[in-house]
Design an enzyme around this catalytic site. Sequence first.
Site, mmCIF file in Angstrom:
data_model
loop_
_atom_site.group_PDB
_atom_site.id
_atom_site.type_symbol
_atom_site.label_atom_id
_atom_site.label_comp_id
_atom_site.label_asym_id
_atom_site.label_seq_id
_atom_site.Cartn_x
_atom_site.Cartn_y
_atom_site.Cartn_z
ATOM 1 N N ASP A 36 1.972 2.315 -7.545
ATOM 2 C CA ASP A 36 3.143 1.457 -7.298
ATOM 3 C C ASP A 36 3.107 0.068 -7.940
ATOM 4 O O ASP A 36 2.076 -0.606 -7.917
ATOM 5 C CB ASP A 36 3.285 1.169 -5.799
ATOM 6 C CG ASP A 36 3.166 2.381 -4.918
ATOM 7 O OD1 ASP A 36 3.039 3.496 -5.429
ATOM 8 O OD2 ASP A 36 3.195 2.193 -3.692
ATOM 9 N N GLU B 209 8.343 5.093 2.488
ATOM 10 C CA GLU B 209 7.414 4.139 1.882
ATOM 11 C C GLU B 209 8.186 3.097 1.062
ATOM 12 O O GLU B 209 9.351 3.295 0.721
ATOM 13 C CB GLU B 209 6.441 4.868 0.937
ATOM 14 C CG GLU B 209 5.591 5.935 1.610
ATOM 15 C CD GLU B 209 4.588 6.607 0.676
ATOM 16 O OE1 GLU B 209 3.449 6.824 1.102
ATOM 17 O OE2 GLU B 209 4.934 6.926 -0.474
HETATM 18 C C1 FRU Z 1 3.354 4.827 -2.347
HETATM 19 C C2 FRU Z 1 2.098 4.517 -1.573
HETATM 20 C C3 FRU Z 1 2.312 3.370 -0.618
HETATM 21 C C4 FRU Z 1 0.938 2.843 -0.420
HETATM 22 C C5 FRU Z 1 0.329 3.022 -1.775
HETATM 23 C C6 FRU Z 1 -1.122 3.351 -1.767
HETATM 24 O O1 FRU Z 1 3.130 5.439 -3.566
HETATM 25 O O2 FRU Z 1 1.669 5.684 -0.887
HETATM 26 O O3 FRU Z 1 2.980 3.743 0.570
HETATM 27 O O4 FRU Z 1 0.932 1.503 -0.006
HETATM 28 O O5 FRU Z 1 1.034 4.071 -2.392
HETATM 29 O O6 FRU Z 1 -1.669 3.343 -3.037
#
Ligand code: FRU
Length: 500
Positions: free
Chosen positions: A48, A230
């Site tokens: 992300d 998320e």
């Molecule tokens: C989304 C996610 C988020 C988390 C991160 C962990 O892709 O699962 O929810 O904070 O990636 O790397």
Amino acid sequence: MKIFPAFASILLACIITFSIASAQSNNFKSDRHRPQYHFSPNEHWMNDPNGMVYYNGTYHLFFQHYPEKTIWGPMHWGHATSRDLVNWTQQPIALFPDSLGWIFSGSAVIDYKNTSGFGKDNKPAMVAIFTHHNDSLEKLGGNNHQYQSLAYSNDEGKTWTKYEGNPVLKNPGIQDFRDPKVFWYEKGNKWIMTLATKDRITFYSSPDLKTWEKESDVGAGFGGHGGVWECPDLIEMKYGVTSKWVLLVSINPGGPNGGSVTQYFVGDFDGKNFTPDDTLTRWMDYGPDNYAGVTWSNTGSRKILIGWMSNWLYANKVPTERWRSAMTIPRQLSLERVNGKPALTQRPVGELAKLERKRSSLTAFTVNRKFDLPSSIKKGLNKIVINTDNSKSFSFVLSNTREQKVIVGYDKAKDEFYIDRTFSGPRGFSDEFFSRAVAPRLAKTRMMTMTLFTDQASVELFADDGSTVMTAVYFPDEVFKNITLEGDGLKVRGLTVVEY
Ligand code: FRU
């Protein structure tokens, strides 16, 4: 040789990397899967985008990063900066895991009023609000392993100090409790945190970023729920002469074409509650590879989004060796009336025009079967714009000499767009990857426009002024340097091919 700016900086980054690690045999240019104008980490894993904030002429892009391997692992915040959203320079890692946990996704703000007291020498602090993910607690079971914390920087993101009072928001017993996106809500003179809390979004408020109080939650009964919620973002957007609020929520899995996807809701926010206009499920991007996208903070009314150009279905398995994943091109968001309803539209940021090296345009011609795009396209890095009406099916076929191809098209009978990567390269790394993704044509106008951005290993489709968008990556043995337009009696009003 004329080297365009993004490429020059990538090349420069290579030289820097390789003067340090000269044992590496690969480099950016000869890496057939390495994006040439999308951000990708020099090495190792990325997911992300995080902490995106614009300050003093610089766009900061932090990102989920595991600097030891090309698979997901203990998360850090990597860091890159750009003055134009096109040329990115990777910076040293910003946030490292600590005794409270790994550093999961979150956001960053400029605390102009020094509400946190972190400012120094009359200069506001850059404050990161992120999730601490405690792996040891998770292994013990229970639901308290994710909580929200702060770090601040007094030198524009170069060095960071974790707040000694972390965590600032403890876990109330919710297994998925993460990805805080914070903004200053001027009307209420307070900070608002938009947080993903399992199957809904919870809003918290704070006077100083250090103490948080729950305001409300939304979404438990509507929208896509094929997976956990998320990476939310709540943004106020101009809509005609008024404004509306847009709530972005990524979900994984549950996408219309499998795996990870981002949905959005349009409604109002009064500082406490977000009230959606309706409970329809709207997908921001129908392609398989645009996830966890959020907007830059501190850009005023200009809302710019960047997403992670991958999908949890296969992100850990795609065939790149030194690095994994890239970001989408930055997109400017608008809220516009599409087919009678407010809809989020995305347009690639105007800054990308900098990349342009050559342009050819053709007007008013008919395609019977096949039309080869100008032979100057020899790098596979292009922007292609077609204007036509909606009376015929047509497609762009991107291919190489190994009979591998990706087809991006419009299907008249179904009134939908598609990206077919079934035969895009060697199989084996994932069963789910080699598929055809479809998207409804949301604009119902007779004239249509399709704009494609191709890089060495991705295509982004913006149809009808960005009202239907699709993003997909691929990994052919050889870059797709041949592009043909196929149709049967297809009347093309205009076709522009830009070489990057
Ligand atoms: C989304 C996610 C988020 C988390 C991160 C962990 O892709 O699962 O929810 O904070 O990636 O790397």
